[in-house]
Design a protein around this motif. Structure first.
Motif, short mmCIF file in Angstrom:
data_model
loop_
_atom_site.label_atom_id
_atom_site.label_comp_id
_atom_site.label_asym_id
_atom_site.label_seq_id
_atom_site.Cartn_x
_atom_site.Cartn_y
_atom_site.Cartn_z
N VAL A 8 0.84 -1.20 0.00
CA VAL A 8 0.00 0.00 0.00
C VAL A 8 0.87 1.25 0.00
N GLN A 9 1.93 1.23 0.78
CA GLN A 9 2.84 2.38 0.83
C GLN A 9 3.48 2.64 -0.52
N LEU A 10 3.77 1.60 -1.27
CA LEU A 10 4.29 1.78 -2.63
C LEU A 10 3.32 2.59 -3.47
N GLY A 11 2.06 2.27 -3.35
CA GLY A 11 1.04 3.00 -4.09
C GLY A 11 0.97 4.46 -3.70
N HIS A 12 1.19 4.73 -2.42
CA HIS A 12 1.14 6.12 -1.94
C HIS A 12 2.39 6.91 -2.31
N THR A 13 3.46 6.21 -2.65
CA THR A 13 4.71 6.90 -2.97
C THR A 13 5.01 6.95 -4.47
N GLY A 14 3.97 6.74 -5.27
CA GLY A 14 4.15 6.93 -6.71
C GLY A 14 4.40 5.69 -7.53
N ALA A 15 4.14 4.51 -6.98
CA ALA A 15 4.32 3.28 -7.74
C ALA A 15 3.02 2.47 -7.73
N PRO A 16 1.93 3.05 -8.23
CA PRO A 16 0.64 2.35 -8.14
C PRO A 16 0.59 1.03 -8.90
N GLU A 21 0.18 -4.78 -8.48
CA GLU A 21 0.73 -6.11 -8.79
C GLU A 21 1.00 -6.91 -7.51
N LEU A 22 1.63 -6.27 -6.53
CA LEU A 22 1.94 -6.96 -5.27
C LEU A 22 0.66 -7.31 -4.49
N LEU A 23 -0.28 -6.38 -4.44
CA LEU A 23 -1.52 -6.65 -3.72
C LEU A 23 -2.34 -7.74 -4.41
N THR A 24 -2.34 -7.75 -5.73
CA THR A 24 -3.06 -8.79 -6.46
C THR A 24 -2.42 -10.15 -6.20
N ALA A 25 -1.11 -10.21 -6.17
CA ALA A 25 -0.42 -11.47 -5.86
C ALA A 25 -0.76 -11.93 -4.44
N LEU A 26 -0.83 -11.00 -3.50
CA LEU A 26 -1.21 -11.36 -2.13
C LEU A 26 -2.64 -11.85 -2.08
N HIS A 44 -9.94 -3.34 -0.22
CA HIS A 44 -10.14 -1.91 0.01
C HIS A 44 -9.05 -1.10 -0.70
N HIS A 45 -7.82 -1.52 -0.56
CA HIS A 45 -6.71 -0.78 -1.17
C HIS A 45 -6.57 -1.07 -2.67
N LEU A 46 -6.88 -2.29 -3.07
CA LEU A 46 -6.83 -2.60 -4.51
C LEU A 46 -7.86 -1.78 -5.28
N ALA A 47 -8.99 -1.48 -4.68
CA ALA A 47 -10.00 -0.66 -5.36
C ALA A 47 -9.41 0.67 -5.79
N ASP A 48 -8.61 1.27 -4.93
CA ASP A 48 -8.03 2.58 -5.22
C ASP A 48 -7.00 2.54 -6.34
N LEU A 49 -6.53 1.36 -6.68
CA LEU A 49 -5.45 1.22 -7.66
C LEU A 49 -5.94 0.75 -9.04
N GLN A 50 -7.24 0.68 -9.22
CA GLN A 50 -7.78 0.16 -10.48
C GLN A 50 -7.83 1.24 -11.56
#
Length: 149
Positions: A8-16, A21-26, A44-50
């Motif tokens: 999630v922190q990766l997504g917040h720091t500019g690597a959505p 990819e990591l959250l989907t694998a998890l 919840h967090h994957l929704a924000d990355l779609q």
């Protein structure tokens, strides 16, 4: 949870894309019968990355489905101050937001009403106030207004 938080922190720091990819694998690793806290948090967090609203809505629906299997006992093992009921306003608000942006004001209003019904368990802290403010300020008929929580 550590791996989820790191992604999630990766997504917040500019690597959505990498976070997604990591959250989907998890998500694939945990599976549909895995720990409900992990499933709810991931969805919840994957929704924000779609990339599409339809995909975002599906992940928001998965987060809400997962919370139904979650217990206070389980969330308190992660963080003693957590309550399952405090998850609901944000989950409902996200569903309202998706429906609003999809041009579905009826379902948006319904989910907003559910979010309002569940505000009481929110903590009296900046997070709780941010959710209360988003619910208070939400306009179900304005698809251009995006307030995810």
């Amino acid at each position: 949870m550590t791996r989820i938080i790191e992604a999630v922190q990766l997504g917040h720091t500019g690597a959505p894309a990498q976070a997604r990819e990591l959250l989907t694998a998890l998500w694939d690793e945990i599976g549909p019968a895995g720990d409900a806290l992990h499933r709810c948090t991931l969805a919840h967090h994957l929704a924000d990355l779609q990339d599409t609203l339809d995909a975002e809505l599906r992940w928001d629906e998965r987060a809400l489905a997962a919370v139904s299997a979650l217990t206070d006992e389980r969330v308190k093992r992660h963080l003693p101050s957590l309550q399952v009921q405090a998850f609901l306003p944000s989950l409902y608000l996200n569903l309202a937001d998706c429906h609003r942006r999809l041009g579905n004001p009826g379902p948006a209003r319904e989910y907003l009403a559910r979010a309002r019904e569940h505000l009481a368990p929110l903590p009296d802290d900046p997070y709780g106030e941010s959710i209360r403010a988003a619910v208070r300020d939400f306009v179900a008929d304005d698809p251009t207004d995006r307030r995810r929580r």
